[in-house]
Design a protein around this motif. Structure first.
Motif, PDB file in Angstrom:
ATOM      1  N   GLY A 124      31.994  40.419  43.092  1.00 14.57           N
ATOM      2  CA  GLY A 124      33.349  40.956  42.971  1.00 14.57           C
ATOM      3  C   GLY A 124      34.187  40.631  44.192  1.00 14.57           C
ATOM      4  O   GLY A 124      35.378  40.315  44.082  1.00 14.57           O
ATOM      5  N   PHE A 141      30.595  44.942  39.768  1.00 16.95           N
ATOM      6  CA  PHE A 141      31.516  43.816  39.918  1.00 16.95           C
ATOM      7  C   PHE A 141      32.963  44.284  39.789  1.00 16.95           C
ATOM      8  O   PHE A 141      33.848  43.826  40.523  1.00 16.95           O
ATOM      9  CB  PHE A 141      31.205  42.768  38.848  1.00 16.95           C
ATOM     10  CG  PHE A 141      32.123  41.574  38.839  1.00 16.95           C
ATOM     11  CD1 PHE A 141      31.945  40.534  39.742  1.00 16.95           C
ATOM     12  CD2 PHE A 141      33.168  41.480  37.925  1.00 16.95           C
ATOM     13  CE1 PHE A 141      32.785  39.419  39.736  1.00 16.95           C
ATOM     14  CE2 PHE A 141      34.011  40.386  37.909  1.00 16.95           C
ATOM     15  CZ  PHE A 141      33.818  39.351  38.818  1.00 16.95           C
ATOM     16  N   GLU A 142      33.210  45.213  38.880  1.00 18.68           N
ATOM     17  CA  GLU A 142      34.568  45.679  38.612  1.00 18.68           C
ATOM     18  C   GLU A 142      34.987  46.849  39.492  1.00 18.68           C
ATOM     19  O   GLU A 142      36.164  47.230  39.492  1.00 18.68           O
ATOM     20  CB  GLU A 142      34.689  46.079  37.136  1.00 18.68           C
ATOM     21  CG  GLU A 142      34.433  44.926  36.178  1.00 18.68           C
ATOM     22  CD  GLU A 142      34.477  45.349  34.714  1.00 18.68           C
ATOM     23  OE1 GLU A 142      34.811  46.529  34.447  1.00 18.68           O
ATOM     24  OE2 GLU A 142      34.172  44.512  33.839  1.00 18.68           O
ATOM     25  N   LYS A 155      36.339  48.028  42.159  1.00 19.90           N
ATOM     26  CA  LYS A 155      37.171  47.716  43.318  1.00 19.90           C
ATOM     27  C   LYS A 155      38.446  48.561  43.317  1.00 19.90           C
ATOM     28  O   LYS A 155      39.522  48.081  43.664  1.00 19.90           O
ATOM     29  CB  LYS A 155      37.531  46.228  43.306  1.00 19.90           C
ATOM     30  CG  LYS A 155      36.380  45.288  43.644  1.00 19.90           C
ATOM     31  CD  LYS A 155      36.061  45.271  45.136  1.00 19.90           C
ATOM     32  CE  LYS A 155      35.067  44.180  45.484  1.00 19.90           C
ATOM     33  NZ  LYS A 155      33.681  44.508  45.082  1.00 19.90           N
ATOM     34  N   LEU A 187      39.640  42.699  38.049  1.00 24.81           N
ATOM     35  CA  LEU A 187      38.291  42.168  37.965  1.00 24.81           C
ATOM     36  C   LEU A 187      37.698  42.290  36.570  1.00 24.81           C
ATOM     37  O   LEU A 187      36.881  41.461  36.166  1.00 24.81           O
ATOM     38  CB  LEU A 187      37.386  42.862  38.981  1.00 24.81           C
ATOM     39  CG  LEU A 187      37.568  42.343  40.412  1.00 24.81           C
ATOM     40  CD1 LEU A 187      37.064  43.337  41.431  1.00 24.81           C
ATOM     41  CD2 LEU A 187      36.853  41.012  40.585  1.00 24.81           C
TER      42      LEU A 187
END
Length: 338
Positions: A265, A300-301, A303, A310
């Motif tokens: 990410g 990963f997402e 953020k 993302l």
């Protein structure tokens, strides 16, 4: 890339004016060699153990002398090698192997007209536009055309690169992003980092996102949970996690996948990689469905304000058996055309 087999007694028919080209992918353990007779037509793939040869030139000449290779391509003039090492000057000293060489001296020793040597993740990055169906998507939306691609891959170490579009084609980044400082995001990861600090002054992402890193995560979690750590190799930890007979092994693999999600990410927002993040290396492709259902995608997402940004970026696991050959083929073709 289509692999084809040619009878050993038959000379390889090539559409390249200089004849068949040598392609190689050199890692810390093995060196993979092949011949390319036309764009995308690769054959005579052999894997030679690095420990069996005193130099890379010796391994290369041993490959060219193999009966099927020598019969198919008695005179190879051009070659390209992807190597798991920075390639910044003519002299290359491998960090995970004893081989060291001058590119120009090796070119002369093997009798090539042109020999390109590039970092393995530079080559892997150049392969991304040519993967076709040899990739598996893990979440996200549709790639945005003409935007950067990100590449990350855990194996012996942690490779990082990117592919940047321009009107003249793609440019691969010469990145050493695997050596950024590891960033924990929860209390367990803080404790893992503190455990790693007992052994290493600087804990890079690669210290944890690698084969040795899986072992380090496993030992750290055993220390945190106050349970004995068995003397397991990274492959044994992964195998026992996939077989479901070791809860601590599974926790280690889960932590590895989530941590990789954070780093991937980071790469996504750093490069603006709306064309997608690609995952190579030797570890993740072997985890298969276990990786897909891990916490990788959620991490990963994760953020904050950039979660929506993302969530749109697709992630692809590279499933091609020899993707670096695609990249060095493209690099060599450009070198010869120039």
């Amino acid at each position: 890339m289509n692999a084809m087999s040619t009878p050993a007694q038959q000379t390889l028919v090539s559409v390249f004016p200089g004849g068949p080209r040598l392609l190689a992918d050199v890692g810390g353990t093995n060196a993979r060699f092949a011949l390319e007779s036309a764009p995308g037509q690769v054959s005579h793939i052999h894997v030679l153990p690095g420990a069996g040869y005193p130099t890379l030139a010796a391994a290369l000449k041993a490959y060219l002398a193999l009966p099927d290779v020598a019969a198919a391509a008695p005179a190879v003039r051009h070659g390209a090698i992807a190597i798991a090492n920075p390639v910044n000057t003519d002299f290359v000293q491998m960090t995970n192997h004893h081989w060291a060489f001058s590119i120009e001296a090796m070119r002369q020793e093997v009798g090539f007209d042109v020999l390109a040597v590039v970092n393995d993740f530079t080559a892997l990055a150049r392969s991304l536009p040519f993967l076709g169906a040899h990739k598996r998507q893990v979440g996200g939306g549709t790639p945005v055309p003409d935007t950067p691609l990100g590449l990350i891959g855990a194996g012996t170490g942690l490779g990082v690169s990117g592919l940047i579009p321009s009107p003249s084609g793609w440019t691969a980044l010469l990145s050493e992003g695997g050596h950024v400082s590891f960033s924990p995001v929860n209390e367990t990861e803080v404790a893992i980092l503190q455990f790693a600090w007992r052994e290493f002054e600087h804990v890079s992402a690669e210290r944890l996102m690698s084969g040795a890193g899986i072992g380090l995560i496993y030992r750290a979690l055993a220390d945190i949970r106050k349970v004995p750590a068995e003397a397991l190799t990274p492959a044994e930890i992964a195998r026992r996690a996939l077989e479901g007979d070791c809860a601590l092994c599974d926790e280690a693999i889960e932590a590895f996948c989530a941590m990789l999600g954070t780093i991937a990410g980071n790469l996504g927002v750093t490069l603006g990689a709306q064309g997608g993040i690609y995952i190579g290396g030797g570890i993740v492709p072997k985890l298969g469905e276990r990786f897909d259902r891990s916490g990788f995608r959620a991490r990963f997402e994760a953020k904050g304000r950039f979660r929506q940004y993302l969530s749109a970026i697709p992630v692809f696991v590279i499933t091609a058996e020899y993707p670096a050959f695609l990249g060095v083929s493209a690099i060599l073709a450009e070198r010869l055309a120039g």
